[in-house]
Design an enzyme around this catalytic site. Structure first.
Site, short mmCIF file in Angstrom:
data_model
loop_
_atom_site.label_atom_id
_atom_site.label_comp_id
_atom_site.label_asym_id
_atom_site.label_seq_id
_atom_site.Cartn_x
_atom_site.Cartn_y
_atom_site.Cartn_z
CG ASP A 56 20.63 -60.90 23.45
OD1 ASP A 56 21.72 -61.32 23.04
OD2 ASP A 56 19.54 -61.28 23.00
CD GLU A 134 32.70 -26.72 10.50
OE1 GLU A 134 32.47 -26.94 9.28
OE2 GLU A 134 33.40 -25.77 10.89
CD GLU A 136 26.81 -28.66 6.30
OE1 GLU A 136 27.53 -27.66 6.12
OE2 GLU A 136 26.53 -29.48 5.39
CD GLU A 191 25.97 -24.68 5.78
OE1 GLU A 191 25.91 -24.46 4.56
OE2 GLU A 191 26.98 -24.46 6.46
CD GLU A 198 28.19 -25.70 9.84
OE1 GLU A 198 29.18 -25.17 10.36
OE2 GLU A 198 28.10 -25.91 8.60
CG HIS A 247 33.08 -29.67 6.56
ND1 HIS A 247 32.85 -28.37 6.19
CD2 HIS A 247 32.60 -30.43 5.55
CE1 HIS A 247 32.26 -28.34 5.01
NE2 HIS A 247 32.09 -29.58 4.61
NE ARG A 318 35.10 -21.71 2.45
CZ ARG A 318 34.92 -21.89 3.75
NH1 ARG A 318 34.41 -23.02 4.20
NH2 ARG A 318 35.24 -20.96 4.62
CD GLU A 335 36.81 -27.22 6.90
OE1 GLU A 335 35.57 -27.21 6.85
OE2 GLU A 335 37.51 -26.27 6.49
NE ARG A 337 35.52 -28.24 2.16
CZ ARG A 337 34.69 -27.30 2.62
NH1 ARG A 337 34.90 -26.74 3.79
NH2 ARG A 337 33.65 -26.94 1.91
#
Length: 446
Positions: A56, A134, A136, A191, A198, A247, A318, A335, A337
């Site tokens: 359903d 990745e 976390e 982490e 992670e 990420h 970063r 990557e 992020r």
């Protein structure tokens, strides 16, 4: 999770009988990213493998109205796996696509939306989008009733070991369980924040990667519960600490060739990679509602906690939204992020891919990299360098989403309308609530 098993219907029936599997969960994902399942006894497995199992759809968030509720589950045979944590009355799992009674794919099925985006990539000559996610998560203690508390189970930090990292045993059992289910684990560590962890698993093509994320969440929560803990993928569960990101490392392939790699380029990036990144940056504010889909998501996207707030890229920094990891050759990748683990992975990968493909189609120019720490730049400096911010809250993100035809078209009319409606309700409930912070600030003052 390796999907190169090429299971046939006969293989699955034989394995189920040999392994004494008693129940099968036919899993799928709703628009909000929650895993749903219809559990059937072994006697119904053959019917399910013939795509004749109905459910359903009107009872699932964001699916269909009650007058058009009949829908069919089409299992992906290569997602067959037996859950290792059930020893008696074994339970297996098949991930399913959702189909309408007329045999057409349901347009609101997130897995189908990602498949549609991958078809566009295929039409442009790309045979695969590889993704290394990745996700976390935090581990919290539970109370005497088994309900989650906000008390962390350790005071560890980045890469800490026991005795500081009291989640180590739980994390080890998660890894062992994932490996039993076919995952290839590359790394597992504590982490930055206390209680935060992670576990990185090997990249896969986009559909498999999204399936892996959903399976990963299920395993993490199940094993944590066995340790008397609650695992949360909430983006920002605690004020003053880092939030949890997801990420997404991504690259495009033609056969065995990674089209993001160019040996002669100073950074090892091809023109296609640069155009893809330009597209992701161009549409970043618009797809944030999908990659960062909750009110809480925007509490993570603030300066000072390693989460990106600004639409920029770098190979050595970063703080921007896109980073280029050092590996080259087949491992050359982008990557992204900003996504967080509350995102529906199928939708998140679909919109990021669509954004990147739009950059390639329109030969978009990648802006210069931002190799400074953006967090310490003034607003005037960011403006002069053309670095916009990601949306500040869910409402801004929803407004940006509706203004972007590429992202809206990727989601499709059905999914877009239902997603937007549900998120508008979420924002309105949050906006009209009186929160503890307000009482702390104002009750005595005024």
């Amino acid at each position: 999770m390796t999907y190169n098993n090429n299971y046939s219907k006969e293989d699955i029936l034989r394995i189920a009988k040999a392994e004494n599997v008693r129940f099968i969960r036919l899993q799928f994902t709703d628009l909000m990213g929650s895993i749903k399942n219809v559990e059937i006894p072994l006697s119904q497995l053959e019917k399910a493998l013939d795509n004749k199992m109905m459910f359903d759809g009107s009872s699932i968030e964001g699916y269909v109205r009650i007058e058009e509720s009949d829908m069919y589950l089409y299992p992906d045979l290569d997602t067959w796996v037996i859950f290792p944590w059930v020893t008696e009355s074994k339970v297996a799992r098949l991930i399913c696509d959702i189909y309408m009674p007329d045999g057409t794919p349901f347009p609101g099925d997130p897995r189908q939306i990602l498949k549609n985006a991958l078809k566009q990539a295929e039409e442009m000559g790309y045979t695969a989008m590889n993704v290394g996610p990745e996700p976390e998560f935090f581990l919290f203690k539970t109370d005497e009733k088994g309900n989650p508390t906000t008390e962390l189970n350790d005071q560890g930090g980045y890469f800490d070991l026991a005795p500081m990292d009291l989640g180590e045993n739980c994390r080890r059992d998660i890894v062992l369980t994932l490996e039993e289910m076919g995952f290839e684990i590359e790394a597992s560590h504590h982490e930055v924040a206390p209680g935060q962890h992670e576990i990185d698993f090997k990249y896969a093509d986009a559909i498999k990667a999204a399936d892996q994320i959903q399976t990963f969440k299920l395993v993490v929560k199940t094993v944590a519960r066995q340790h008397g803990l609650h695992a949360s993928f909430m983006p920002k569960p605690l004020f003053g600490m880092n939030g949890s990101g997801m990420h997404c490392h991504q690259s495009l392939f033609k056969g065995d060739t990674n089209v993001f790699y160019e040996e002669s380029d100073k950074l090892g990036l091809s023109t296609v990679a640069r155009q893809y990144m330009a597209g992701v940056l161009r549409h970043a504010r618009s797809f944030a509602a999908i990659t960062n889909p909750t009110v809480n998501s925007y509490k993570r996207l603030v300066p000072g906690y390693e989460a990106p707030c600004y639409v920029a890229w770098s190979a050595s920094n970063r703080s921007p939204m896109i980073r280029i990891p050092a590996s080259r050759g087949l491992s050359t990748r982008v990557e992204v992020r900003n996504p967080d683990p509350a995102a529906n992975p199928y939708l998140a990968l679909a919109v990021m891919l669509a954004a990147g493909l739009d950059g390639i189609k329109n030969k978009m120019q990648l802006p210069p990299p931002t190799d400074r720490n953006i967090y310490v730049m003034t607003e005037e400096e960011r403006e002069s360098e053309g670095i916009p911010s990601l949306p500040l809250n869910l409402k801004q993100a929803l407004d940006e989403l509706l203004r972007d035809d590429v992202i809206c078209d990727t989601l499709g009319e059905h999914a877009l309308a239902h997603f937007y409606e549900l998120k508008e309700i979420e924002w309105d409930m949050y906006r009209t609530q009186v929160h503890q912070w307000e009482r702390d600030q104002y009750l005595s003052l005024y």
